[in-house]
Design an enzyme around this catalytic site. Structure first.
Site, PDB file in Angstrom:
ATOM      1  N   HIS A 182      -3.396  10.182   3.534  1.00 16.12           N
ATOM      2  CA  HIS A 182      -3.913   8.812   3.372  1.00 16.12           C
ATOM      3  C   HIS A 182      -5.408   8.839   3.666  1.00 16.12           C
ATOM      4  O   HIS A 182      -5.829   9.029   4.797  1.00 16.12           O
ATOM      5  CB  HIS A 182      -3.188   7.860   4.329  1.00 16.12           C
ATOM      6  CG  HIS A 182      -3.383   6.409   4.022  1.00 16.12           C
ATOM      7  ND1 HIS A 182      -4.573   5.766   4.221  1.00 16.12           N
ATOM      8  CD2 HIS A 182      -2.532   5.482   3.513  1.00 16.12           C
ATOM      9  CE1 HIS A 182      -4.453   4.500   3.863  1.00 16.12           C
ATOM     10  NE2 HIS A 182      -3.220   4.298   3.427  1.00 16.12           N
ATOM     11  N   CYS A 240       0.864  -1.174   0.000  1.00 16.21           N
ATOM     12  CA  CYS A 240       0.000   0.000   0.000  1.00 16.21           C
ATOM     13  C   CYS A 240       0.899   1.222   0.000  1.00 16.21           C
ATOM     14  O   CYS A 240       2.061   1.145  -0.402  1.00 16.21           O
ATOM     15  CB  CYS A 240      -0.953  -0.027   1.202  1.00 16.21           C
ATOM     16  SG  CYS A 240      -0.137  -0.038   2.806  1.00 16.21           S
TER      17      CYS A 240
END
Length: 629
Positions: free
Chosen positions: A551, A26
């Protein structure tokens, strides 16, 4: 050590290529699906250059490298032979990991975690009402009715919430699930609590022999009905022609499951649930605090095993049927001891790196998330973990002896204080103090011996010189850099974020926002260094040198771009306030994920301080973070 060497070292410490089923990444971490966790050299991997931490979660071994770096390491480990997978494939594979019991308990967690905020809020309302009662304040009749609306609604509707969430987890239509759940507590049926109280209310007899009552407060029957209903709906989707699917599938699902739920599953599993409740209450009633001693001593081991969500089922049953949750106090004792042991390690060590890890991890524990303390510190050095279990057992026994029980569940220690406002606050503080003192003292005295050679090899932080040296004054001309808010919403302290990588500070300092609008803006004039392909994360570098990670949501990489609309690409130059991305909160929440968005200064070590400027609600462009070199 270059990236190729780091990749080789990573593969070696996780047991070689043959121990890896698949690897993905990720924005911040390498996610490795391993075949045998036991052969991972977890101590060695922490010492690899550029590794900022590692932990095992959701069937994956997650190694934190940070933005930018993780992409390069991923490319290197793939080039060295590690098999790849998409995030959704890895998530599906992770769900298969562990025994059938572990998978079942993980499913319990998936179902109950989205419900917990409503139960927490209701529990706080109950605590506040209890405080007013303890102060001898009698509410007027209208406010009394209003307080009952606040405290009773979630528990009355609990079966509907459980069916809704179970449909969501098992791939059914959540709206059909919640309608089915509301049928189980229909006002046309006798109220389960009224029947149980022995008053005039009696079960409704159907077909001359089936006694039926509403399922108010029931959890297990709603869970079973949700599983079967979701699978039935999916089966109908496969066989019903597309032209009729919209009409036929919901009709048949609701019709069949209302019959099965009310006349078969409800009565049978309601009896099973009652036996579970009686058994749980018998355990909690053991004399001399034995229940608290046993549960308090084992709770953090259960957390490590990943099956701690079993408590969600038991706690929800207790709250719905008795209005009190003794498990909460016992778990608070265990978690307090865990955090205290981490504090002891941080105080005693001379390692700057370990101090920087221990104190944020302890704060996270005191806010109710112990994984950073367990995996980052205590279990790594073993003795602190096991001594904290002893302290937790004693604290848990004290909680049982004092008869402590929360008015809700889902929050512990500092935020959990609000669950004990109904006359239990002093006893709660006493139990927490005893648990903390034992956890700290045992670990400080017997549980941790600092390795003197470790700290001697670590470099201390270098700070700007602002004083006279050898007669020459070096003047500081540092001007703080300000980042503005990239979102509209409510500010959340980073340590309160429900992800150990961010809450522990491993990625750097910053703030988070619970967004009320689905737009992310640039927090400063900057260059886009990373625009993650799934649209959920962005890296920026400002002219002043700040490296900022935004994020969107937690674990949203698993959505693989669904619900995200990227407006920038890597290499773009943006001005403060430019739109980086749009996102759909309903898609994120519909997948059972958290929309909380983190804004992290990933090169925090380059600054003497990273200070929050925002609290409460923020709008686009409000002062957000101050960075001082």
């Amino acid at each position: 050590m270059d990236n190729t060497q780091i990749a080789k070292k990573v593969i070696e410490t996780i047991g070689g290529v043959e121990n890896v089923s698949s690897v993905a990444h990720c924005a911040t971490r390498l996610r490795v699906m391993v075949k045998d966790e036991s052969i991972i050299n977890k101590d060695a991997i922490e010492d690899i250059e550029k590794v900022q931490g590692a932990f095992f979660n959701s069937g994956q071994y997650q190694i934190i490298f940070g933005t930018g770096t993780v992409n390069k390491i991923y490319d290197e480990v793939v080039a060295l032979g590690l098999p790849t997978s998409t995030k959704s494939e890895m998530k599906a594979e992770a769900a298969k990991q562990g025994s059938w019991f572990q998978r079942s308990i993980r499913t319990f967690g998936d179902v109950f975690v989205p419900i917990i905020p409503a139960i927490v809020a209701t529990g706080l309302f109950m605590g506040l009402r209890g405080l007013l009662g303890a102060l001898g304040l009698e509410l007027p009749e209208d406010l009394k009715v209003y307080s009952e609306i606040l405290t009773d609604t979630a528990f009355v509707a609990l079966p509907a919430l459980v069916v809704w969430s179970t449909f969501r987890v098992f791939g059914g239509n959540p709206v059909i699930g919640i309608v089915l759940g509301m049928m189980l507590i229909s006002g046309s049926l006798p109220n389960a609590w009224a029947v149980a109280s022995g008053g005039e209310a009696t079960p409704q007899i159907f077909f001359g022999f089936i006694p039926v009552v509403g399922l108010q407060g029931s959890v297990l029957p709603a869970f079973i009905i949700g599983i079967i209903g979701a699978k039935l709906e999916k089966a109908f989707h496969k066989v019903v022609p597309d032209a009729l699917d919209l009409l036929v599938t919901p009709f048949l699902t609701l019709f069949i499951m209302s019959i099965v739920g009310l006349f078969v599953i409800g009565p049978v599993f309601h009896v099973v649930e009652n036996y579970i409740l009686v058994g749980t209450e018998a355990l909690l009633a053991l004399p001399f605090g034995l229940a608290g001693f046993i549960i308090g001593g084992l709770h953090q081991i259960i957390v490590v095993s990943g099956v701690h969500h079993i408590f969600n089922l038991l706690e929800s049953q207790l709250i719905a049927n008795t209005g009190a949750d003794p498990f909460n106090a016992i778990m608070t004792a265990a978690m307090t001891a865990q955090g205290a042991a981490t504090i002891a390690v941080g105080v005693k060590t001379k390692s700057v790196k370990l101090k920087a890890l221990a104190f944020p991890a302890a704060l996270s524990a005191f806010l109710g998330i112990t994984e950073p303390a367990i995996f980052g510190v205590n279990l790594r050095y073993r003795k602190p973990f096991f001594l904290s279990l002893i302290a937790g057992a004693i604290g848990g026994a004290l909680a049982s002896i004092l008869g402590l029980a929360g008015t809700g569940f889902g929050i512990t220690i500092i935020p959990g204080t609000l669950l004990y406002l109904n006359g239990q606050l002093l006893q709660y503080f006493f139990m927490v103090a005893v648990s903390f003192t034992l956890g700290f003292t045992l670990t400080y005295m017997f549980g941790f011996d600092d390795d003197e050679t470790t700290s001697s090899t670590k470099k201390e932080d270098v700070r700007p010189v602002e004083a006279a040296e050898t007669g020459n004054v070096v003047a500081s001309s540092v001007t703080p850099e300000t980042l503005v808010s990239p979102l509209v919403g409510e500010v959340v302290a980073l340590e309160n974020v429900n992800d150990p990588v961010f809450s522990s500070g491993a990625m750097g300092k910053g703030l988070a926002v619970k967004p009320s609008e689905g737009v992310v803006y640039a927090p400063a004039d900057a260059e886009v260094t990373i625009a993650f392909e799934t649209g959920h994360a962005y890296g920026l570098k400002t002219p002043g040198g700040a490296e900022v990670l935004i994020h969107i949501g937690i674990d949203t990489v698993t959505l693989e771009g669904k619900g995200f609309d990227m407006k920038v690409a890597a290499g773009d130059k943006v001005k403060a306030g430019d739109v980086l991305a749009n996102f759909d909160s309903s898609v994120i929440e519909g997948a059972g994920l958290d929309t909380t968005t983190m804004v992290i200064v990933t090169n925090t070590a380059d600054y003497t301080s990273v200070d929050a400027l925002a609290t409460g609600n923020v709008a686009k462009g409000d002062d957000f973070l101050k960075l001082t070199k």
